[in-house]
Scaffold this motif. Structure first.
Motif, mmCIF file in Angstrom:
data_model
loop_
_atom_site.group_PDB
_atom_site.id
_atom_site.type_symbol
_atom_site.label_atom_id
_atom_site.label_comp_id
_atom_site.label_asym_id
_atom_site.label_seq_id
_atom_site.Cartn_x
_atom_site.Cartn_y
_atom_site.Cartn_z
ATOM 1 N N HIS A 35 -114.072 -8.983 19.422
ATOM 2 C CA HIS A 35 -114.244 -8.585 18.024
ATOM 3 C C HIS A 35 -113.157 -9.228 17.157
ATOM 4 C CE1 HIS A 35 -114.686 -6.107 14.481
ATOM 5 N NE2 HIS A 35 -115.792 -5.610 14.986
ATOM 6 N N TYR A 60 -119.858 -4.369 22.018
ATOM 7 C CA TYR A 60 -118.795 -3.877 21.140
ATOM 8 C C TYR A 60 -118.233 -4.999 20.265
ATOM 9 C CZ TYR A 60 -114.865 -0.877 19.768
ATOM 10 O OH TYR A 60 -113.969 -0.096 19.069
ATOM 11 N N TRP A 74 -122.108 -6.564 15.276
ATOM 12 C CA TRP A 74 -122.097 -6.721 13.822
ATOM 13 C C TRP A 74 -122.560 -8.114 13.363
ATOM 14 C CZ3 TRP A 74 -119.491 -10.963 12.359
ATOM 15 C CH2 TRP A 74 -118.693 -11.553 13.370
ATOM 16 N N TRP A 90 -120.053 1.752 19.403
ATOM 17 C CA TRP A 90 -119.089 1.729 18.282
ATOM 18 C C TRP A 90 -119.132 3.079 17.573
ATOM 19 C CZ3 TRP A 90 -115.668 -1.994 16.348
ATOM 20 C CH2 TRP A 90 -115.071 -1.671 15.124
ATOM 21 N N THR A 98 -113.968 4.997 13.908
ATOM 22 C CA THR A 98 -113.212 4.451 15.027
ATOM 23 C C THR A 98 -111.736 4.698 14.721
ATOM 24 O OG1 THR A 98 -114.838 2.765 15.604
ATOM 25 C CG2 THR A 98 -112.550 2.288 16.154
ATOM 26 N N ARG A 151 -113.398 3.225 22.111
ATOM 27 C CA ARG A 151 -114.800 2.856 22.285
ATOM 28 C C ARG A 151 -115.613 4.089 22.670
ATOM 29 N NH1 ARG A 151 -115.398 -2.886 25.472
ATOM 30 N NH2 ARG A 151 -113.580 -3.928 24.582
#
Lengths: 283, 283
Positions: free
Chosen positions: A149, A187, A191, A216, A220, A227
């Motif tokens: 990410h 994860y 997006w 997700w 968060t 996670r």
């Protein structure tokens, strides 16, 4: 898309999910007893053992090794440290071979201490992978580049998107010889507006080596260790698995959850039971 | 690239940087007194005032308005709520016009409550921008779509990359009539492997409407409210500004820092002085 109902043999548990509460031999037994088909151990768990003996134990328990976690970060502040990082990854690749791992999971590393030069870190990564690819071919363990990410770009991975990872594979292995590919972790990539075409590309270019699931959470609370269990968050897990499998992926569906304040505090058996249930119902 | 030394007139302060400690009239005075050329107010600061009177006060203080923050999130769980969101943004656009803002900053919004359908949220965003574009033309305030860091995809912005934002602009405004573009905030895009070519594209397509600076701290302790002062983190600020200006950007360099535990606790004058100093030395 494959049905996972009654097919935990298609599923794997990454040992990080269990918070390293047990020594590896007990973890192996627990994962096998829960009915999973594969396990993905971490290097730190092998410290007290030979990789060969752990590999034997895993095979004896009836499990495969879906991946071996993970590389030492590659970009470094000095040439000597860079070379040391490569050397350390060579040793890890040998362990991966002894484990008969389906792939060696490579987390790139971020900016070296004191640096803001992202293009330079990425150039080091490319050189490092190029060097290690020769060794991967020798020991016959594919390198799975895992884009992380973008929130980890500074300190964990200058490899941030699937497109970037596939471009790197293409640059270093245009002949697609089978020893260089990617690990797709929902994860890290859920997006991405280009996720579906890039997964299709990964399939077309025969790069899809691993598939990791978790969720997700909203909110968060921690960038690294919050996670969620599959189904507890907002990732459309089935859509992403469908893409993977339409593109030709036939490997394990591996659960990998870093959850300091929730799942890591629970008993290993409870976490494994929940993983099994969620894999069969929401993934 | 322009030199910012002695050129605070090229620089702007987004009022969020100051933690909303003062009422807007005092903030305007403080920003003008510190020598900046522009200010970017937030809608919440106008609650007790007419936009026209605040606009007049800003002009009287010798400041421009580099942008008006920000849109109401667009994707919604129901059609009625979606339409209400559009309507609310219409009203904000009228305020932006009264302020004589260089652009209306649009933060897309994430997944509606209870939804995991990211493509549907993105379709709503596209429809919403399409509708608002007509109104933007009428009031003569350009819409600046701000892609937000992918870590905000779930709850703040399904618009996650500059490429995605520019693709959206191209789809809705292929004639490039000047009323639809992007806001480039280094915090959101610095990690992007495609940043340089996409900034060049933004320039070529005449979409660059705003440029925001701050820094990415290592470690980052909060996903939303732990942005750093320029120079305190790892973003190569000058490289990114050089790209922007090579691509033709001539607007303000605007500081926008959300920092609950550090800058928001300091006196407004100290924060403004530090912004001014860092803009001239590290940006």
């Amino acid at each position: 898309m494959r049905s996972l109902k009654g097919r935990l043999d298609l599923c794997a548990v990454n040992t990080a999910t269990l918070g390293y509460q047990l020594p590896i031999e007990e973890t192996v037994e627990a994962v096998a007893r829960a009915g999973f088909g594969a396990i993905a151990p971490w290097r730190r768990e092998l410290d007290a053992h030979s990789a060969a003996s752990v590999g034997r134990q895993i095979r004896d328990a009836g499990l495969k090794v879906s991946g071996f976690c993970r590389s030492t970060y590659i970009p470094a502040a000095s040439r000597a440290q860079f070379l040391e990082n490569i050397e350390d990854n060579r040793r890890a690749l040998e362990q991966a071979a002894e484990l008969n791992a389906a792939c060696f999971v490579m987390v790139a590393g971020g900016l070296p201490e004191g640096s803001r030069d992202l293009p330079a870190a990425r150039a080091q990564l490319q050189e490092g992978i190029d060097t290690l690819l020769g060794h991967a071919r020798k020991v016959n363990v594919p390198l799975a580049l895992e884009p992380l990410h973008p929130m980890y770009c500074a300190d964990r991975s200058c490899l941030s998107t699937l497109e970037q990872a596939l471009d790197l594979c293409q640059a270093l292995d245009p002949e697609r010889a089978g020893m260089l590919g990617v690990a797709v972790d929902v994860y890290h990539v859920w997006w991405d507006p280009k996720l579906e075409p890039q997964i299709a590309r990964a399939g077309h270019e025969r790069r899809a080596l691993a598939f990791h699931v978790c969720d997700w959470l909203v909110p968060t609370r921690d960038l690294l260790l919050d996670r969620g269990m599959m189904g507890d968050g907002v990732i459309e897990l089935q859509r992403i698995r469908r893409c993977m499998e339409h593109s030709g992926y036939t490997g394990a569906v591996e659960v990998e959850i870093f959850s300091r304040d929730n799942w890591w505090k629970r008993a290993v058996s409870e976490t494994l039971t929940t993983c099994a249930e969620r894999l069969q119902s929401v993934c």
